[in-house]
Design a protein around this motif. Structure first.
Motif, mmCIF file in Angstrom:
data_model
loop_
_atom_site.group_PDB
_atom_site.id
_atom_site.type_symbol
_atom_site.label_atom_id
_atom_site.label_comp_id
_atom_site.label_asym_id
_atom_site.label_seq_id
_atom_site.Cartn_x
_atom_site.Cartn_y
_atom_site.Cartn_z
ATOM 1 N N ARG A 85 39.872 35.412 -12.772
ATOM 2 C CA ARG A 85 41.100 35.300 -11.972
ATOM 3 C C ARG A 85 41.411 33.848 -11.640
ATOM 4 N NH1 ARG A 85 41.600 40.304 -7.704
ATOM 5 N NH2 ARG A 85 41.713 41.935 -9.288
ATOM 6 N N LEU A 86 40.394 33.082 -11.291
ATOM 7 C CA LEU A 86 40.622 31.672 -10.989
ATOM 8 C C LEU A 86 41.118 30.932 -12.227
ATOM 9 C CD1 LEU A 86 37.570 30.917 -8.671
ATOM 10 C CD2 LEU A 86 39.989 30.949 -8.010
ATOM 11 N N GLN A 87 40.504 31.199 -13.364
ATOM 12 C CA GLN A 87 40.915 30.530 -14.595
ATOM 13 C C GLN A 87 42.333 30.919 -14.994
ATOM 14 O OE1 GLN A 87 37.542 31.412 -17.130
ATOM 15 N NE2 GLN A 87 36.562 29.471 -16.588
ATOM 16 N N GLN A 88 42.727 32.170 -14.746
ATOM 17 C CA GLN A 88 44.103 32.597 -15.022
ATOM 18 C C GLN A 88 45.102 31.819 -14.171
ATOM 19 O OE1 GLN A 88 44.050 36.826 -14.343
ATOM 20 N NE2 GLN A 88 43.610 37.285 -16.488
ATOM 21 N N GLU A 89 44.671 31.379 -12.994
ATOM 22 C CA GLU A 89 45.541 30.599 -12.106
ATOM 23 C C GLU A 89 45.452 29.100 -12.400
ATOM 24 O OE1 GLU A 89 44.644 31.646 -8.048
ATOM 25 O OE2 GLU A 89 45.436 33.673 -8.295
ATOM 26 N N GLY A 90 44.690 28.741 -13.431
ATOM 27 C CA GLY A 90 44.592 27.351 -13.821
ATOM 28 C C GLY A 90 43.483 26.569 -13.143
ATOM 29 N N VAL A 91 42.617 27.254 -12.403
ATOM 30 C CA VAL A 91 41.505 26.601 -11.712
ATOM 31 C C VAL A 91 40.286 26.624 -12.624
ATOM 32 C CG1 VAL A 91 40.000 26.636 -9.684
ATOM 33 C CG2 VAL A 91 42.398 27.344 -9.461
ATOM 34 N N PRO A 92 39.804 25.453 -13.059
ATOM 35 C CA PRO A 92 38.632 25.444 -13.935
ATOM 36 C C PRO A 92 37.348 25.796 -13.178
ATOM 37 C CG PRO A 92 39.455 23.199 -13.592
ATOM 38 C CD PRO A 92 40.351 24.121 -12.850
ATOM 39 N N VAL A 93 36.589 26.704 -13.751
ATOM 40 C CA VAL A 93 35.296 27.103 -13.195
ATOM 41 C C VAL A 93 34.236 26.719 -14.217
ATOM 42 C CG1 VAL A 93 33.887 29.004 -12.322
ATOM 43 C CG2 VAL A 93 36.374 29.042 -11.987
ATOM 44 N N ILE A 94 33.364 25.806 -13.825
ATOM 45 C CA ILE A 94 32.331 25.320 -14.737
ATOM 46 C C ILE A 94 30.970 25.584 -14.095
ATOM 47 C CG2 ILE A 94 31.399 23.292 -15.921
ATOM 48 C CD1 ILE A 94 34.340 22.171 -15.703
ATOM 49 N N GLY A 95 30.174 26.393 -14.756
ATOM 50 C CA GLY A 95 28.858 26.724 -14.224
ATOM 51 C C GLY A 95 28.924 27.441 -12.883
ATOM 52 N N GLY A 96 29.963 28.251 -12.692
ATOM 53 C CA GLY A 96 30.106 28.986 -11.441
ATOM 54 C C GLY A 96 30.578 28.143 -10.276
ATOM 55 N N ARG A 97 31.140 26.990 -10.577
ATOM 56 C CA ARG A 97 31.550 26.049 -9.521
ATOM 57 C C ARG A 97 32.950 25.507 -9.795
ATOM 58 N NH1 ARG A 97 27.826 22.208 -6.316
ATOM 59 N NH2 ARG A 97 26.578 24.026 -6.686
ATOM 60 N N VAL A 98 33.667 25.248 -8.705
ATOM 61 C CA VAL A 98 34.998 24.637 -8.756
ATOM 62 C C VAL A 98 34.919 23.303 -8.025
ATOM 63 C CG1 VAL A 98 37.384 24.853 -7.924
ATOM 64 C CG2 VAL A 98 36.195 26.866 -8.825
ATOM 65 N N LYS A 99 35.560 22.287 -8.560
ATOM 66 C CA LYS A 99 35.615 20.986 -7.887
ATOM 67 C C LYS A 99 36.565 21.091 -6.695
ATOM 68 C CE LYS A 99 34.513 18.091 -11.819
ATOM 69 N NZ LYS A 99 34.962 16.986 -12.701
ATOM 70 N N MET A 100 35.974 21.233 -5.517
ATOM 71 C CA MET A 100 36.777 21.420 -4.307
ATOM 72 C C MET A 100 37.691 20.224 -4.055
ATOM 73 S SD MET A 100 36.164 24.438 -3.086
ATOM 74 C CE MET A 100 36.334 24.632 -1.323
ATOM 75 N N ARG A 101 37.235 19.046 -4.387
ATOM 76 C CA ARG A 101 38.042 17.849 -4.150
ATOM 77 C C ARG A 101 39.386 17.936 -4.861
ATOM 78 N NH1 ARG A 101 34.890 12.804 -5.734
ATOM 79 N NH2 ARG A 101 33.349 14.086 -4.713
ATOM 80 N N GLU A 102 39.410 18.607 -5.990
ATOM 81 C CA GLU A 102 40.643 18.704 -6.772
ATOM 82 C C GLU A 102 41.447 19.975 -6.495
ATOM 83 O OE1 GLU A 102 40.076 17.997 -10.970
ATOM 84 O OE2 GLU A 102 38.405 16.644 -10.547
#
Length: 118
Positions: A85-102
């Motif tokens: 769902r996050l990736q569908q919204e354009g939020v990259p998830v790498i290794g189960g983590r999202v860069k909160m700063r971005e």
């Protein structure tokens, strides 16, 4: 002059649900941030409980651990669903983590003053 009684204050659960409903697509928040915005500092675990128990349709997938981590167990159906769902919204998830700063939602003053109903 007759004064109308003030409306009853929102419950803790209603305040958390109100904040969750405001998180825009393509942004994420931490459990603690939701608690802070709901006026409940230090109640991150309550946010998790509300997400588990609510019957309302809320963007649960936009809520992450403080370090930007998906809190569900890796390999679980929920982990895969949240990642997708996050990736569908354009939020990259790498290794189960999202860069909160971005990707972290930082409501501006207008959102704080006019959208939050308490």
């Amino acid at each position: 002059m007759r004064m109308e009684p003030a409306p009853a204050p929102l419950s803790k659960v209603a305040r958390i649900e109100a904040i969750l409903a405001l998180i825009p697509a393509g942004k994420v928040v931490s459990y603690g941030q939701v608690a802070d915005l709901a006026g409940l500092p230090g109640r991150a675990r309550l946010v998790g409980k509300v997400l588990r128990e609510t019957d309302k349709v809320l963007p649960w997938h936009r809520v992450l651990g403080a370090g930007g981590t998906i809190s569900l167990p890796k390999g679980s159906t929920g982990f895969a669903l949240q990642t997708g769902r996050l990736q569908q919204e354009g939020v990259p998830v790498i290794g189960g983590r999202v860069k909160m700063r971005e990707w972290q939602w930082q409501p501006d003053l207008a959102e704080l003053l006019f959208l939050i109903p308490f």
